[in-house]
Design an enzyme around this catalytic site. Sequence first.
Site, PDB file in Angstrom:
ATOM      1  N   THR A  89       0.823  -1.212   0.000  1.00  0.00           N
ATOM      2  CA  THR A  89       0.000   0.000   0.000  1.00  0.00           C
ATOM      3  C   THR A  89       0.854   1.258   0.000  1.00  0.00           C
ATOM      4  O   THR A  89       0.473   2.282  -0.557  1.00  0.00           O
ATOM      5  CB  THR A  89      -0.926  -0.017   1.237  1.00  0.00           C
ATOM      6  OG1 THR A  89      -1.786  -1.142   1.091  1.00  0.00           O
ATOM      7  CG2 THR A  89      -1.766   1.219   1.358  1.00  0.00           C
TER       8      THR A  89
ATOM      9  N   THR B 116       1.883  -4.301   4.370  1.00  0.00           N
ATOM     10  CA  THR B 116       1.853  -4.500   5.821  1.00  0.00           C
ATOM     11  C   THR B 116       1.364  -5.889   6.242  1.00  0.00           C
ATOM     12  O   THR B 116       1.693  -6.345   7.330  1.00  0.00           O
ATOM     13  CB  THR B 116       0.954  -3.449   6.503  1.00  0.00           C
ATOM     14  OG1 THR B 116      -0.350  -3.521   5.925  1.00  0.00           O
ATOM     15  CG2 THR B 116       1.517  -2.066   6.361  1.00  0.00           C
ATOM     16  N   ASP B 117       0.584  -6.571   5.386  1.00  0.00           N
ATOM     17  CA  ASP B 117      -0.032  -7.830   5.835  1.00  0.00           C
ATOM     18  C   ASP B 117       0.996  -8.837   6.334  1.00  0.00           C
ATOM     19  O   ASP B 117       0.780  -9.515   7.335  1.00  0.00           O
ATOM     20  CB  ASP B 117      -0.854  -8.473   4.713  1.00  0.00           C
ATOM     21  CG  ASP B 117      -2.154  -7.736   4.430  1.00  0.00           C
ATOM     22  OD1 ASP B 117      -2.361  -6.659   5.024  1.00  0.00           O
ATOM     23  OD2 ASP B 117      -2.954  -8.224   3.610  1.00  0.00           O
TER      24      ASP B 117
ATOM     25  N   LYS C  33       1.198  -7.127  12.945  1.00  0.00           N
ATOM     26  CA  LYS C  33       0.038  -6.358  12.518  1.00  0.00           C
ATOM     27  C   LYS C  33      -1.157  -6.873  13.325  1.00  0.00           C
ATOM     28  O   LYS C  33      -1.495  -8.054  13.243  1.00  0.00           O
ATOM     29  CB  LYS C  33      -0.204  -6.548  11.019  1.00  0.00           C
ATOM     30  CG  LYS C  33      -1.335  -5.691  10.472  1.00  0.00           C
ATOM     31  CD  LYS C  33      -1.444  -5.761   8.960  1.00  0.00           C
ATOM     32  CE  LYS C  33      -2.548  -4.849   8.456  1.00  0.00           C
ATOM     33  NZ  LYS C  33      -2.657  -4.804   6.989  1.00  0.00           N
TER      34      LYS C  33
HETATM   35  N1  ASP Z   1      -2.633  -6.061   1.520  1.00  0.00           N
HETATM   36  C1  ASP Z   1      -1.628  -5.038   1.516  1.00  0.00           C
HETATM   37  C2  ASP Z   1      -0.270  -5.685   1.587  1.00  0.00           C
HETATM   38  O1  ASP Z   1       0.047  -6.272   2.564  1.00  0.00           O
HETATM   39  C3  ASP Z   1      -1.824  -4.114   2.661  1.00  0.00           C
HETATM   40  C4  ASP Z   1      -0.720  -3.103   2.835  1.00  0.00           C
HETATM   41  O2  ASP Z   1       0.214  -2.983   2.140  1.00  0.00           O
HETATM   42  O3  ASP Z   1      -0.791  -2.367   3.808  1.00  0.00           O
HETATM   43  O4  ASP Z   1       0.482  -5.554   0.664  1.00  0.00           O
END
Ligand code: ASP
Length: 447
Positions: free
Chosen positions: A90, A166-167, A255
């Site tokens: 993201t 972040t995942d 997370k």
């Molecule tokens: N689904 C995304 C990922 O982990 C969420 C993010 O980047 O925050 O790439």
Amino acid sequence: MAQVPDVGSHVRLKLTTHDGDTTIEGVVLPPAVAEHITVKLANGYNISHPLSSIEILSAEQPVASESVEFHAPSMNPDLPTVRIVHTGGTIASKVDYTTGAVTAQFEPSELVEHVPELLNIANLDVHKIGNMFSEDIRPNHWNQIIDASERAFADGCVGVVVTHGTDTLHITASAVAFAWCGKGGNPPGRIAFVGSQRSSDRASSDAAQNLISAVKWAAEGPQPTGELSDAVVVSMHTTSDDGACSIHAATGVRKLHSSRRDAFRPVNTMPLATVHIDNSDVSLNLGHHYEEARSTIQSRSAASEASRFNENIVIRQMIAGPWLTTQEIQDAVGSNVDALVIHGTGLGHLPIENPNNDAPQNIELHDALAQLNIPALVVNQCIHGPVNMNVYSKGRIQQDIGLLGHGLTSSPEAAVVKLHFALSNDMDVASTMAENLFGEQQQTILN
Ligand code: ASP
């Protein structure tokens, strides 16, 4: 219609809104949408307005240092060089305003252009691995990131910042930590993982401050000791407000919220440091517990090479509870997996007893586990708190039948990465899981 000043210019704009006219000031960014101007405000938020609704009151051209040069040699001889290793997520995404969907599409250079403050902290160069969301990351990507970090240090960078979704950010960060430190080593510089919960072109994005904080740590953080899980860190918002980002040990963070800006929380420990960001004032403060621990231990010397992961290892994970049956264990064993991980309830418990004489499947499960000839690790569904198989007789039975995991205090995912690391590097799994390799077990357990 107003003419947009160059990216990096400092502007004062008059905005015409439904509520009347107002004046704003900030730095011009590449426009998030056609026919709009995007401005980074002093509070860190980005806003976009249609060109038809603004009047430019003043515009100062960017100073020379804001025209970004993305490759070594360094632009500013007084600043250290940090390499951005870009994987996507993201933090590198834009909202597609026609569909509302978020897609990974920023080039790393654009990402850095959006945050001109970075150039006051370090000279940056960029290695792009891809533009992936992190749920698509596999162990082969871990190895690519490890390769890229080795190369960055060999090229003279003092630190590496890995931009990542972040995942699974805490999983990849843990993998890189085990690769550098799991066999007694320590990287020559700092490695910081960073992501964002809101895409960089949204007004509420946390990307800029998370990135500033990661670059600050990579450029100016203390030399890692290699003993306190400090060689690889995660930089994310401390609270849902702007102004501070926490620097977490990779193996002691997770997370824990799908959407809040402060989704990343320490697990059984406290952040190593906090980066405070007040407009252009960026300061790094080490946590007391970290400073104290640094003064009592001997730092490892730096090594130029890290270990790798075997990309063919198969680990099957299952969840303890009313639905866990022997069939799941048998299916796994029958498909030649290398190890099992069971997410235990509470302190790390499995349904393996039948005190009422009405749950025979529990005894079946006990027997199937007792006969396993592959490692089986119990981690903690509660996330926080240790796996402790000494408290209840249940846990003692589990240890007697060979289940591993007693004493784990890292994040559950870091424990699974450790298992993968041990299997990849032909280490004895039982003794490796019980050992504290580089501080992943020295968490400050909070009540
Ligand atoms: N689904 C995304 C990922 O982990 C969420 C993010 O980047 O925050 O790439």
